[in-house]
Design a protein around this motif. Structure first.
Motif, short mmCIF file in Angstrom:
data_model
loop_
_atom_site.label_atom_id
_atom_site.label_comp_id
_atom_site.label_asym_id
_atom_site.label_seq_id
_atom_site.Cartn_x
_atom_site.Cartn_y
_atom_site.Cartn_z
N UNK A 32 14.59 9.08 4.49
CA UNK A 32 13.91 9.50 5.73
C UNK A 32 14.92 9.95 6.77
N UNK A 33 16.05 9.27 6.85
CA UNK A 33 17.08 9.65 7.82
C UNK A 33 17.73 10.98 7.42
N UNK A 34 17.84 11.20 6.12
CA UNK A 34 18.33 12.49 5.61
C UNK A 34 17.36 13.60 6.02
N UNK A 35 16.07 13.35 5.87
CA UNK A 35 15.06 14.34 6.26
C UNK A 35 15.11 14.59 7.77
N UNK A 36 15.28 13.51 8.54
CA UNK A 36 15.36 13.66 9.99
C UNK A 36 16.55 14.50 10.42
N UNK A 37 17.66 14.34 9.70
CA UNK A 37 18.84 15.13 10.03
C UNK A 37 18.63 16.61 9.79
N UNK A 38 17.88 16.93 8.75
CA UNK A 38 17.62 18.34 8.43
C UNK A 38 16.57 18.94 9.35
N UNK A 39 15.51 18.18 9.64
CA UNK A 39 14.39 18.71 10.40
C UNK A 39 14.50 18.44 11.90
N UNK A 40 15.47 17.63 12.30
CA UNK A 40 15.70 17.43 13.71
C UNK A 40 14.83 16.39 14.37
N UNK A 41 14.50 15.30 13.66
CA UNK A 41 13.78 14.20 14.29
C UNK A 41 14.53 12.90 14.02
N UNK A 42 14.36 11.94 14.92
CA UNK A 42 14.99 10.63 14.75
C UNK A 42 13.95 9.62 14.28
N UNK A 43 14.33 8.80 13.31
CA UNK A 43 13.46 7.73 12.84
C UNK A 43 14.30 6.46 12.73
N UNK A 44 13.93 5.45 13.49
CA UNK A 44 14.74 4.23 13.53
C UNK A 44 14.17 3.17 12.59
N UNK A 45 14.87 2.04 12.52
CA UNK A 45 14.48 0.99 11.59
C UNK A 45 13.11 0.40 11.92
N UNK A 46 12.77 0.35 13.21
CA UNK A 46 11.46 -0.19 13.60
C UNK A 46 10.33 0.69 13.05
N UNK A 47 10.48 2.00 13.16
CA UNK A 47 9.47 2.91 12.62
C UNK A 47 9.41 2.80 11.09
N UNK A 48 10.56 2.74 10.47
CA UNK A 48 10.60 2.64 9.01
C UNK A 48 9.90 1.37 8.53
N UNK A 49 10.07 0.28 9.26
CA UNK A 49 9.41 -0.97 8.89
C UNK A 49 7.89 -0.81 8.89
N UNK A 50 7.37 -0.05 9.84
CA UNK A 50 5.93 0.15 9.92
C UNK A 50 5.38 0.96 8.74
N UNK A 51 6.21 1.81 8.14
CA UNK A 51 5.75 2.63 7.03
C UNK A 51 5.73 1.87 5.71
N UNK A 52 6.50 0.80 5.61
CA UNK A 52 6.63 0.11 4.32
C UNK A 52 5.32 -0.54 3.91
N UNK A 53 4.96 -0.32 2.66
CA UNK A 53 3.72 -0.88 2.13
C UNK A 53 2.52 0.02 2.31
N UNK A 54 2.66 1.07 3.12
CA UNK A 54 1.52 1.96 3.38
C UNK A 54 1.51 3.12 2.39
N UNK A 55 0.32 3.67 2.18
CA UNK A 55 0.22 4.83 1.31
C UNK A 55 0.53 6.10 2.09
N UNK A 56 0.49 7.24 1.40
CA UNK A 56 0.87 8.51 2.00
C UNK A 56 -0.02 8.85 3.19
N UNK A 57 -1.32 8.67 3.05
CA UNK A 57 -2.26 9.03 4.12
C UNK A 57 -1.97 8.24 5.40
#
Length: 224
Positions: A32-57
């Motif tokens: 995700x951080x690799x994607x953020x570097x390419x697309x120009x957005x920041x994603x921190x550990x707190x946001x990443x924690x919220x995504x864990x366990x969730x499906x794509x939708x």
């Protein structure tokens, strides 16, 4: 087949996959951080924690809440998958400590076994192939097979149903807060094996036990 009812004992063990069986959550976070570097957005550990366990939708909805239309979730996810899959193809599937021992123990002792993951089935099958592990479970439920993903209880309720076992007789093994919440909401006993997220006071209260590795789960099963 008559559904087994609760007599206080654990009859089945339900596994999460990413971060619990396979050490993939770290790679996904880096992706995700690799994607953020390419697309120009920041994603921190707190946001990443919220995504864990969730499906794509659900993850797509979270991205829209955070970034609006500034970030194309599907483009970002494609880059994340590119990073993750490239690493796995080069180095293989990293398995969590004690996994093979626990799987062998459960089979030897006659526990029913299920896999309940938010990951899509085709990816699940590829992961097991990379790991050289058979998908030797009595039931498998994947993220594209339930309407609501974790922290909703759907994936664990469906796994228990497929096992013909009351949820109270199922022990859920999870690493993420969303997974812990889902297992507890389903009425299952829950053991956390922490990965990237450490247990908060809220999460500790929902757990029967917190184990540092999968090998320690055997001792929990002997005590319930």
């Amino acid at each position: 087949m008559k559904k087994e009812r609760n007599n206080g004992a654990v009859k089945a063990v339900i596994f999460d996959m990413d971060g619990l069986m396979f050490d993939t959550e770290r790679l996904a976070a880096d992706g995700w951080k690799y994607a953020g570097g390419i697309l120009g957005f920041e994603i921190d550990d707190e946001k990443l924690s919220q995504t864990r366990g969730r499906n794509v939708a659900d993850a797509r909805n979270l991205f829209f809440e955070w970034y609006g239309e500034q970030v194309d979730y599907d483009e970002a996810r494609s880059l994340r998958c590119e990073y993750l899959n490239g690493w796995l193809n080069q180095y293989g599937m990293p398995m969590k400590d004690g996994l093979t021992e626990l799987l062998a123990y459960l089979k030897e002792k006659g526990y029913k076994r299920a896999l309940a993951t938010s990951t899509h089935r085709n990816t699940v099958e590829w992961y097991f192939e990379l790991a050289g592990l058979p998908m030797d479970f009595d039931a498998v439920v994947c993220g594209d097979e339930v309407e609501y993903s974790k922290p909703a209880p759907d994936v664990f309720l469906l796994a228990a149903k497929k096992l013909d076992t009351d949820p109270e007789m199922c022990l859920v093994l999870e690493d993420s807060p969303n997974g812990i919440r889902a297992g507890a909401s389903a009425g299952c006993k829950v053991v956390m094996v922490p990965d990237l997220d450490r247990p908060t006071e809220e999460i500790e209260k929902k757990c029967l036990k917190i184990c540092e590795n999968l090998r320690d789960v055997k001792e929990v099963l002997k005590s319930v």
